[in-house]
Write an enzyme that holds these catalytic residues in place. Structure first.
Site, PDB file in Angstrom:
ATOM      1  N   GLU A 147       0.830  -1.199   0.000  1.00 44.71           N
ATOM      2  CA  GLU A 147       0.000   0.000   0.000  1.00 44.71           C
ATOM      3  C   GLU A 147       0.868   1.254   0.000  1.00 44.71           C
ATOM      4  O   GLU A 147       1.847   1.326   0.751  1.00 44.71           O
ATOM      5  CB  GLU A 147      -0.908   0.022   1.233  1.00 44.71           C
ATOM      6  CG  GLU A 147      -1.950   1.133   1.166  1.00 44.71           C
ATOM      7  CD  GLU A 147      -2.839   1.186   2.391  1.00 44.71           C
ATOM      8  OE1 GLU A 147      -4.022   1.492   2.244  1.00 44.71           O
ATOM      9  OE2 GLU A 147      -2.345   0.931   3.495  1.00 44.71           O
ATOM     10  N   GLY A 280       2.919   2.057  10.833  1.00 41.02           N
ATOM     11  CA  GLY A 280       2.702   1.398  12.120  1.00 41.02           C
ATOM     12  C   GLY A 280       2.312  -0.045  11.905  1.00 41.02           C
ATOM     13  O   GLY A 280       2.772  -0.950  12.592  1.00 41.02           O
ATOM     14  N   GLU A 283      -2.803  -3.705   6.897  1.00 40.29           N
ATOM     15  CA  GLU A 283      -3.942  -4.605   7.059  1.00 40.29           C
ATOM     16  C   GLU A 283      -4.039  -5.717   6.033  1.00 40.29           C
ATOM     17  O   GLU A 283      -5.140  -6.224   5.792  1.00 40.29           O
ATOM     18  CB  GLU A 283      -5.235  -3.787   7.030  1.00 40.29           C
ATOM     19  CG  GLU A 283      -5.556  -3.112   5.687  1.00 40.29           C
ATOM     20  CD  GLU A 283      -5.078  -1.679   5.576  1.00 40.29           C
ATOM     21  OE1 GLU A 283      -5.614  -0.943   4.731  1.00 40.29           O
ATOM     22  OE2 GLU A 283      -4.167  -1.299   6.327  1.00 40.29           O
ATOM     23  N   GLU A 317      -6.313  -2.473  12.591  1.00 38.22           N
ATOM     24  CA  GLU A 317      -6.002  -3.337  11.443  1.00 38.22           C
ATOM     25  C   GLU A 317      -7.054  -4.426  11.264  1.00 38.22           C
ATOM     26  O   GLU A 317      -7.388  -4.805  10.134  1.00 38.22           O
ATOM     27  CB  GLU A 317      -4.613  -3.965  11.609  1.00 38.22           C
ATOM     28  CG  GLU A 317      -3.473  -2.975  11.780  1.00 38.22           C
ATOM     29  CD  GLU A 317      -3.450  -1.876  10.733  1.00 38.22           C
ATOM     30  OE1 GLU A 317      -3.771  -2.153   9.563  1.00 38.22           O
ATOM     31  OE2 GLU A 317      -3.106  -0.731  11.084  1.00 38.22           O
TER      32      GLU A 317
END
Length: 874
Positions: A147, A280, A283, A317
């Site tokens: 992503e 961080g 997902e 997530e």
């Protein structure tokens, strides 16, 4: 100049997008990858099943940093054919294959590509991550981060969220290594060279950015508390620290299934701690990857704030497994659909599991302030921001998409009622499962569930940049409310003040809260029951600031003492007053007087906001005279010390989660503002710690003790903390040490902190940690900017512009300044640089500097006069 405005007409959002031609559409990928750890490359082969929509002789796919060896197509009714020409377009990040014979529309077609890529060290695509093994050797694993647009770094693909397809993945590796992907293992077989080929079951239709694969020496712990296997993976020796996240994940998956009335559709859930990770967490469907510190948690060495952060990230997530993965935005201007909801849902579920944490109280000082802070700059952007190029997408992973997006969700849920809101969410997920959506699809589902025209009310909030300030004037029982655009720079132009937001007034009176009052136009007059007490925006569920008269603020301060205001009201009132002073709506002296009146406050969330606002004032006055800075520091001490001494800093296991955080906050703020008793205690803890007693400092206090030792010490203290970074057992302890180093004002230590960021000792993911705290003092701020100029080429090489981290570093090295002269100097420096990929962050930093410069011009004399009146300044 490389700066750009962000308030683009949403009607033009779909025009000019850099997307692939629509002559073919992928339906299935059969992908094989074999990483090589000796030269950090990987070999790959992908066969893509295509739906051909028009007669074609060309097929274009996304690639970047991939060497294509060959490409051929086979179609029903046409002989298999090799590409006769392969053309790369680096700007568009794609390769086009030309074929001699026409591929007929409607034919069953397969495109097969053989390629080679690099296991890069940029934390993007299919990349390498390193860690120190228990024997001291450096080990590597191959992992992925796709992503938003980095699947194209891992394999040739149709790298757009709307082009969902099924995936069959095979990973070839050394027999001893663990291979993971989104799905469970279908088969594992030996292949030549002492290796194994692990093939995973076919995935459901999903977007390329959610694909994931990992190859490395990993260990796991597992729970059977959910109906499907849930595991936490980590490098050897660290997996047991995943217990908290593992147990929480099992509970959360069950809760989400029930809440959404939608079964988790994959056969397992793996969560993996990755040593090098730019965000961080990510997902990826069924295979969530995390920065180590955001997944692994050690009760013995980490405090309450870290525990809450881990819980929030895990639940965020897992919410994405439905909101984002099962139902996906059709393009990146809908990013907020993913991130805004997942952010809100993580707080919602955290409150269910840990009501004693009182997370909704903290939401007002966390997400709401983060959203309002960025959104008060001219260089902010709408929640639904038009993006056209890959270089623009990373820049919108910010407080608008996440925090303001979640604030809109919170506002809707309060307006509709949580039960009705959740019914709308269930309908949305059922109708659009495995598909792509736009914001209007969410509004439609919520409208259907509620019977209200949600889009009519909420479209303005997502399609327009900014938020209002409500100016309040009074005449007896009549209260006049007027809305205008709020800008921190205090220079709103008429054309920027045309949007009229539907504002939920949330009138709090002694009799309760009136949730029905709405301001739909420029201004209105409402009638209150008692002129002695009322407050707008009860619990601060609305996205706006409220500007009262100084007399009303004084009365609200009294109401706070008398128990008439909630924690959210008190914290939100402090935040509004601070923000309004910074932008010229009120005088800073008024805010200082307001804060002085909170001397009996005992709630952590309110103190958190008070400390934040004091830090903001002190930050804006960073380059003012030493006398004034000392006076503000003295006021900070006088305000916070009484509560610090009252509750103490002996944090016991029996102290609840919130009390631990309050003790830590009060201790740190008092110590860093010169409280002698706290400083003495901190230095005693540090001395014992340095002598080898690792339990001398409570984990909640560690960062503050380090900071106080550095502020009051020199190179000796610096070396002790640096050594702790080098030798601590886990990421949280290392990060706490690294984050503190910039507090030192010693010139040699400042240089060491700056050197640390680039000398290879600190991972790229952590470059910002040793330098961030340099912004807390003038010498550090100046040195930081000079360092950035001197090392710009090296910084760009380490953090390529296509990744989000460069923008963060640019903001860190520039945002500490407070003068128009420095803003011009920074503009001039970047005028000769290619700012693609971070121009939005740079614009926001410059806006912030301009706002602080204006604030000081307006209120410099006002603050000095107040400090003299209060005997802080002679």
């Amino acid at each position: 100049m490389c700066l750009r405005g962000a308030d683009v007409d949403h009607a033009t959002a779909h025009q000019g997008r850099e997307v692939l031609p629509a002559n073919v559409i992928p339906t299935n990928y059969d992908l094989t990858l074999e990483p090589n750890f000796s030269d950090f490359t990987f070999d790959g082969k992908v066969t893509i099943d295509l739906k051909v929509t028009e007669d074609s002789k060309e097929i274009s796919v996304n690639v970047i940093d991939i060497d294509v060896h060959s490409a051929h197509v086979s179609s029903s009714g046409v002989s298999a054919q090799e590409a006769i020409k392969t053309s790369y377009n680096d700007e568009l990040q794609r390769v086009t294959f030309q074929f001699k014979d026409t591929i007929p529309a409607g034919s069953e077609t397969k495109l097969t590509i053989k390629f080679k890529g690099t296991l890069n060290d940029k934390m993007a695509g299919f990349y390498r991550s390193s860690y120190k093994a228990e024997d001291g050797s450096t080990q590597y694993l191959a992992t992925s981060q796709m992503e938003p647009t980095d699947a194209r770094r891992a394999f040739p693909c149709f790298d757009e969220p709307a082009l969902k397809a099924n995936f069959d993945v095979t990973l070839i590796s050394d027999e001893k290594l663990t291979c993971l992907s989104n799905m469970d293992v279908k088969e594992e077989k030996k292949v030549e060279g002492g290796k194994k080929a692990v093939t995973f079951n076919k995935s459901p239709p999903m977007s390329t950015y959610l694909l994931a694969f990992i190859v490395g020496d990993l260990r796991y712990i597992e729970t059977n508390e959910f109906r499907l296997p849930v595991r936490v993976y980590a490098t050897p020796g660290n997996e047991h620290h995943g217990k908290f996240s593992l147990d929480l994940a099992a509970k959360t998956l069950k809760f989400y299934e029930e809440t959404f009335d939608s079964p988790f559709p994959l056969p397992k859930m793996d969560m993996v701690a990755i040593p090098d990770f730019s965000a961080g967490a990510m997902e990826n469907w069924g295979l969530i990857t995390y920065r180590t510190v955001d997944l692994l948690f050690d009760e013995n060495t980490s405090g309450a704030a870290t525990k809450q952060r881990v819980a929030e990230v895990v639940q965020h997530e897992l919410a994405h497994q439905w909101f984002g993965n099962l139902v996906t935005m059709d393009f990146w201007d809908g990013l907020w659909l993913n991130e805004g909801f997942a952010t809100w849902m993580s707080w919602y579920s955290c409150n269910i599991f840990y009501p004693e944490w009182r997370v909704w109280d903290g939401y007002v000082t966390d997400n709401l302030q983060r959203a309002l802070g960025l959104d008060s700059l001219r260089s902010s952007h709408p929640i639904e921001v038009p993006v056209k190029k890959a270089s623009e997408i990373n820049q919108i992973f910010d407080a608008i998409s996440y925090s303001k997006g979640s604030c809109v969700i919170r506002m809707i849920s309060k307006w509709l009622g949580e039960d009705v809101f959740m019914e709308g969410i269930r309908r949305y997920l059922k109708k659009h499962a495995y598909k792509n959506t736009e914001t209007g699809d969410l509004w439609a589902a919520l409208s259907e569930a509620s019977g209200k025209d949600v889009g009519k009310v909420m479209d303005i909030w997502t399609k327009k940049v900014g938020h209002p300030v409500l100016s309040v004037t009074e005449d007896g029982k009549k209260v006049h409310v007027k809305q205008n655009r709020f800008l921190r720079t205090a220079d709103v132009k008429p054309e920027e003040d045309e949007t009229l937001y539907p504002v939920f007034l949330g009138l709090r009176e002694k009799s309760g809260i009136n949730t029905e009052l709405t301001l739909n136009g420029r201004e209105t007059t409402i009638e209150i029951q008692d002129p002695e007490f009322y407050k707008l925006n009860a619990n601060h569920t609305g996205i706006y600031r409220t500007s009262y008269s100084p007399e009303r603020l004084t009365k609200l301060g009294e109401a706070a003492k008398n128990g008439l205001l909630s924690v959210e009201d008190r914290a939100g009132m402090v935040a509004d007053a601070g923000a309004l002073a910074a932008s010229g709506y009120q005088k800073t002296s008024g805010v200082l007087s307001l804060l002085k009146g909170f001397d009996t406050e005992e709630d952590f969330v309110v103190w958190d906001e008070i400390s934040s606002r004091l830090a903001t004032i002190r930050g804006a006055w960073l380059f003012e005279s030493e006398d004034v800075k000392k006076a503000l520091k003295h006021f900070n001490k006088d305000l916070i010390s009484p509560i610090a001494h009252k509750i103490g800093w002996d944090i016991k296991p029996t102290d609840d989660h919130v009390l631990q955080q309050l003790k830590a906050l009060a201790f740190g703020s008092a110590g860093m503002s010169g409280d002698e008793q706290v400083t003495k205690a901190a230095l005693e803890m540090f001395e014992k710690f340095a002598a080898g007693d690792k339990k001398a400092i409570n984990s909640n206090l560690r960062g503050s003790v380090y900071a106080i030792a550095l502020i009051n010490g020199g190179e000796k203290e610096y070396e002790i903390i640096l050594n702790e970074y080098r030798n601590a057992k886990n990421a949280d302890e290392r990060n706490t040490a690294l984050r503190a180093l910039g507090r030192s004002k010693n010139p040699n230590c400042i240089k060491k902190s700056l050197d640390l960021a680039l000398n290879g000792e600190v991972k790229e993911q952590d470059i910002y940690l040793p330098i961030s705290a340099l912004r807390t003092h003038a010498a550090g701020t100046e040195a930081l900017w000079q360092w950035a100029q001197d090392n710009w080429d090296t910084i760009v090489k380490k953090l390529p512009p296509g990744l989000s981290m460069l923008g963060s570093v640019v903001q860190i090295v520039t945002s500490g300044f407070c003068s128009d002269e420095k803003a011009k100097e920074i503009k001039d420096f970047f005028a000769t640089k290619d700012c693609k990929g971070f121009e939005m962050g740079l614009a926001q930093s410059l806006d912030s500097i301009t706002a602080k410069a204006g604030w000081i011009r307006r209120d410099k004399d006002d603050v000095e006069k107040w400090l003299k009146e209060q005997k802080y300044l002679s």
